[in-house]
Design a protein around this motif. Sequence first.
Motif, PDB file in Angstrom:
ATOM      1  N   THR A 184       0.842  -1.191   0.000  1.00  0.00           N
ATOM      2  CA  THR A 184       0.000   0.000   0.000  1.00  0.00           C
ATOM      3  C   THR A 184       0.875   1.239   0.000  1.00  0.00           C
ATOM      4  O   THR A 184       1.815   1.337   0.806  1.00  0.00           O
ATOM      5  CB  THR A 184      -0.929   0.012   1.227  1.00  0.00           C
ATOM      6  N   LEU A 185       0.595   2.171  -0.896  1.00  0.00           N
ATOM      7  CA  LEU A 185       1.356   3.416  -0.957  1.00  0.00           C
ATOM      8  C   LEU A 185       1.028   4.292   0.256  1.00  0.00           C
ATOM      9  O   LEU A 185       0.029   4.074   0.947  1.00  0.00           O
ATOM     10  CB  LEU A 185       1.032   4.157  -2.256  1.00  0.00           C
ATOM     11  N   SER A 186       1.838   5.292   0.473  1.00  0.00           N
ATOM     12  CA  SER A 186       1.684   6.135   1.657  1.00  0.00           C
ATOM     13  C   SER A 186       0.364   6.890   1.681  1.00  0.00           C
ATOM     14  O   SER A 186      -0.114   7.288   2.745  1.00  0.00           O
ATOM     15  CB  SER A 186       2.841   7.132   1.749  1.00  0.00           C
ATOM     16  N   ASN A 187      -0.251   7.091   0.515  1.00  0.00           N
ATOM     17  CA  ASN A 187      -1.547   7.781   0.472  1.00  0.00           C
ATOM     18  C   ASN A 187      -2.723   6.808   0.508  1.00  0.00           C
ATOM     19  O   ASN A 187      -3.864   7.198   0.256  1.00  0.00           O
ATOM     20  CB  ASN A 187      -1.628   8.687  -0.759  1.00  0.00           C
ATOM     21  N   GLY A 188      -2.446   5.542   0.799  1.00  0.00           N
ATOM     22  CA  GLY A 188      -3.506   4.560   0.973  1.00  0.00           C
ATOM     23  C   GLY A 188      -3.882   3.774  -0.265  1.00  0.00           C
ATOM     24  O   GLY A 188      -4.803   2.950  -0.218  1.00  0.00           O
ATOM     25  N   ILE A 189      -3.210   3.977  -1.397  1.00  0.00           N
ATOM     26  CA  ILE A 189      -3.537   3.256  -2.628  1.00  0.00           C
ATOM     27  C   ILE A 189      -2.966   1.843  -2.574  1.00  0.00           C
ATOM     28  O   ILE A 189      -1.748   1.660  -2.502  1.00  0.00           O
ATOM     29  CB  ILE A 189      -2.987   3.986  -3.868  1.00  0.00           C
ATOM     30  N   PRO A 190      -3.819   0.803  -2.608  1.00  0.00           N
ATOM     31  CA  PRO A 190      -3.328  -0.569  -2.650  1.00  0.00           C
ATOM     32  C   PRO A 190      -2.761  -0.894  -4.033  1.00  0.00           C
ATOM     33  O   PRO A 190      -3.271  -0.425  -5.059  1.00  0.00           O
ATOM     34  CB  PRO A 190      -4.573  -1.415  -2.364  1.00  0.00           C
TER      35      PRO A 190
END
Length: 484
Positions: free
Chosen positions: A56-62
Motif C-alpha cells: 500500500t502506498l503512503s496515500n492509501g492506494i493498494p
Amino acid sequence: MNKKHTISALTGLIVTLFFIGCASAPFPLARDTEAFTGKNLTAFEQENLKSFTTFTLSNGIPVIIKKSNASQVFTLNLVLRGGSLLASPQTAGYEQVALETMARGSKTYSYEDIQSILDETSSSLGASSTFEYATFSVTGLQKYLDTLLPLWADCLINPSFKEEDFTQVLSDAQLALQSKEQDPWTKTAVVMNREFFGPHPYGNVPEGTMESLKAMKLQDAIDWYGKQFSSNRIFVVAVGAVDPQKLRTQLETSIGKIPDKKVPLPEKAPDFLASSRLVRQEYPASRGLAYLRGDFPAPSPADPDYMAMNVGLKMVSDLLFNVVRDKYGATYSPAAYIRAFPANYGSLVMFKTKVPDKIKTYIDEALKDFSRGYCVAVAADTAADPTARIPIAEALPTYKALFINEYYQNQQTNAQQATTIISSIINTGDYRSYLKDMAKIENLRADQVQKAVSKYLLQGTITWVVTGSKDMIDGVPEKDFVNK
C-alpha cells in the motif's frame, strides 16, 4: 402521484439506501479467510499465489502485482472504484470523457509527445469506464516501462485539460452514441438498458447519454477531476515481468502524491427488480427483420449460483441454436449468457428474425427440454438426428470442459489477466478469489446447474425488447412474453 413523480421518488429512495454505510476506509487487498491459507490449495492456486506481491502506498492506494515472465509485455492499470455508481443522469459519461481527455495531454507531455512515444514503443495508453469502476492503463514492452510509467503518471497527476483535447474526446463520444442509434441491434441494447435498469445506478451508463454529453463543458471535466479523483477510490494492478520493489518506488514518487479527498463510496449496488413485459421499439429501416432481447436478474460472481448459471446457459444456448435456428430457421444467431457485475443480469438474444410473432414459442420449446432435465446430445451426430437429447448430468462433464477452456482462453494475455484480477477485487474484495474458479466449475453438480437456471431464467422475470419495422413488431403477441 403521477408516474414521473413515482419514478423520481423511487430513484431518490434507491440512492439514499445505496449510500447508507458508505465510507472512505482503505480498500482491502484481500479478505480475511482460510480459503488461501489452508493445506487444501490446488497446484494451480499455489503456483499463482507465489506470483503476487501486494503493498500500500503512503496515500492509501493498494497495489497488486502479478509477476509473469511468460510475456515481455506489461500492463499497468490505475482503477477508480465507483463508475456509474457515482454518476447521476446529468453526469453520466463525465468520468469517461474526463479520463480520455487526461490521456491526451499533461503538464510535461503534449498530445503530440504522447502519440510519438506510443508509436515509437508500440504501446497503448487509454481509459475505459464500466458500471462499477474505471481504468486508466498503459500497456507496452517491458523494456519501455521506465519510459511509459512517467508518461502514464503525469497524465494522472498533472492533466492539462486543453479545450481542443476535450472537444475531440466529447465529439468522439457523441458520435459513438449516434452510431448506436443507426443500427437496429445496438438500438435494441440502448432501449433494453433504459427499460431494464430504470432508476438503478447502472442506468447512469458509463458512456453517457446524448442529453448528458450535450450539456457537458470542459469545466465539468475539470470539476470532476478536482472532486472525484481521490486516492481512496484507487487501487493499482500490474501484470508482467516487473520488479516489485522498483515499481513501488516509482509509484510512491508519482501517484503516491494523489490526495485522499474522502469521496463517499457505495458498498454494493442493489439487485435488479425486473418486470415481466414486452417493449416494442419501432425501427423503420429494419424492413423484413426484427431483433429480440430479454434481460433478467442473475447471480453475481460472488454468488454460489454464478458458475452453475454460466455452465447451464451454455446448455441453453445450444438448445436455442438447435431448436430456434436449426429446426425452425427462425433466427440468424440465438444465445443465452450472463455478465459479471456485482448487480448482475443475463440476456436471451435473437439476432435477426423474420418471424418475431412466432419466435417466443420456439424459445419456449427449447427451454422446455432443459426444464425436463435434458440438453443437446453433444456427442451425437446431430446432423443425422437433430432431436437427440441426453440428461444434463450426462452432458455436464463436456460442458464444464468447454466452459473452462473458454474461461481461461480469455486470460491468456497480461492485459486479460489484469482485467480478471480487477474484476475479482470489484466483485469479491479479494484479488485472489478468481483462483478458486477452476475448482468451482469442476465441482459443479447437475442438480446445481438445473436449480440455478430454473431459479433465474425458467421461473425468473424477463423484460423483453423487440425492435423492427412497424409491420414486423405490431403482430408480436404480448401474452407470449408475460409470465403466466
